[in-house]
Design an enzyme around this catalytic site. Structure first.
Site, PDB file in Angstrom:
ATOM      1  N   GLU A 237     -10.348 103.218   4.641  1.00 40.26           N
ATOM      2  CA  GLU A 237      -9.177 102.613   5.273  1.00 40.26           C
ATOM      3  C   GLU A 237      -8.660 103.471   6.419  1.00 40.26           C
ATOM      4  OE1 GLU A 237      -6.408 101.863   2.058  1.00 40.26           O
ATOM      5  OE2 GLU A 237      -7.652 100.206   1.297  1.00 40.26           O
TER       6      GLU A 237
ATOM      7  N   CYS B 167     -15.179  89.996  -0.006  1.00 42.33           N
ATOM      8  CA  CYS B 167     -14.333  89.236   0.930  1.00 42.33           C
ATOM      9  C   CYS B 167     -15.219  88.394   1.855  1.00 42.33           C
ATOM     10  CB  CYS B 167     -13.457  90.182   1.739  1.00 42.33           C
ATOM     11  SG  CYS B 167     -14.331  90.980   3.106  1.00 42.33           S
TER      12      CYS B 167
ATOM     13  N   GLU C   9     -18.819  97.042   0.624  1.00 44.20           N
ATOM     14  CA  GLU C   9     -20.083  96.306   0.752  1.00 44.20           C
ATOM     15  C   GLU C   9     -20.682  96.495   2.136  1.00 44.20           C
ATOM     16  OE1 GLU C   9     -17.165  95.285  -0.401  1.00 44.20           O
ATOM     17  OE2 GLU C   9     -17.353  93.610  -1.794  1.00 44.20           O
TER      18      GLU C   9
HETATM   19  N1  THU Z   1     -12.236  95.790  -0.197  1.00 49.17           N
HETATM   20  C1  THU Z   1     -13.551  96.095  -0.352  1.00 49.17           C
HETATM   21  O1  THU Z   1     -13.975  97.241  -0.169  1.00 49.17           O
HETATM   22  N2  THU Z   1     -14.385  95.093  -0.715  1.00 49.17           N
HETATM   23  C2  THU Z   1     -14.001  93.810  -0.926  1.00 49.17           C
HETATM   24  O2  THU Z   1     -14.842  92.946  -1.156  1.00 49.17           O
HETATM   25  C3  THU Z   1     -12.574  93.441  -0.900  1.00 49.17           C
HETATM   26  C4  THU Z   1     -11.666  94.469  -0.382  1.00 49.17           C
HETATM   27  C5  THU Z   1     -11.319  96.864   0.207  1.00 49.17           C
HETATM   28  C6  THU Z   1     -10.755  96.724   1.587  1.00 49.17           C
HETATM   29  C7  THU Z   1      -9.481  97.510   1.485  1.00 49.17           C
HETATM   30  O3  THU Z   1      -9.797  98.888   1.688  1.00 49.17           O
HETATM   31  C8  THU Z   1      -9.063  97.342   0.022  1.00 49.17           C
HETATM   32  O4  THU Z   1     -10.216  96.886  -0.659  1.00 49.17           O
HETATM   33  C9  THU Z   1      -7.923  96.362  -0.190  1.00 49.17           C
HETATM   34  O5  THU Z   1      -8.175  95.160   0.441  1.00 49.17           O
END
Ligand code: THU
Length: 133
Positions: A45, A85, A56
């Site tokens: 992040e 996502c 992913e």
């Molecule tokens: N996130 C992932 O790493 N993979 C997903 O499939 C959904 C969300 C992460 C993005 C962000 O750092 C945190 O989860 C919250 O959305």
């Protein structure tokens, strides 16, 4: 006999390296390549939230730029065993379409759920939709 790769355990290991100071939602992903190699990714992040990248996509980009192009499995580990996502579904479609997807709840890693990208993204936009391809 060789032990089969425990791809669920690999995703949980990958998750330990997540950089999620804002959401606190740590995700780990582990790809098993056709050659039997394991490639990890975790979410990263940014204080500029939109720059963050999911586990992913980090795993797939890591694999592609390490020379791996075909994948048997991808395990994804998070609290609750979230499915990828929409942005990740697109990238999985384009680069890991044949991978079995294993969704792992880190609190119940012994009973993951299994799916595939055709189920999660049934009618994708792909390169062949572009006139130049
Ligand atoms: N996130 C992932 O790493 N993979 C997903 O499939 C959904 C969300 C992460 C993005 C962000 O750092 C945190 O989860 C919250 O959305």
């Amino acid at each position: 006999m060789n032990n089969p790769t425990n791809i669920v355990a690999e995703a949980m290991k990958a998750r330990e390296f997540a950089q999620a100071p804002y959401s606190k939602f740590k995700v780990g992903a582990a790809l098993l390549t056709d050659a039997g190699a394991v490639v990890h990714g975790a979410n990263v992040e940014s204080a500029s939230y939109g720059l963050s990248c999911c586990a992913e996509r980090v795993a797939i980009f890591n694999a592609l730029t390490s020379g791996y192009h075909s994948f048997q499995k991808m395990a994804i580990a998070s609290e609750g065993g979230a499915a990828p996502c929409g942005a990740c579904r697109q990238i999985i479609t384009e680069y890991a379409a044949n991978a079995e997807l294993i969704l792992v709840d880190v609190n119940q890693p012994e009973s993951p759920s299994h799916t595939n990208i055709r189920t999660l993204l049934p009618d994708p936009f792909i390169g062949k939709n572009l006139p130049s391809n």
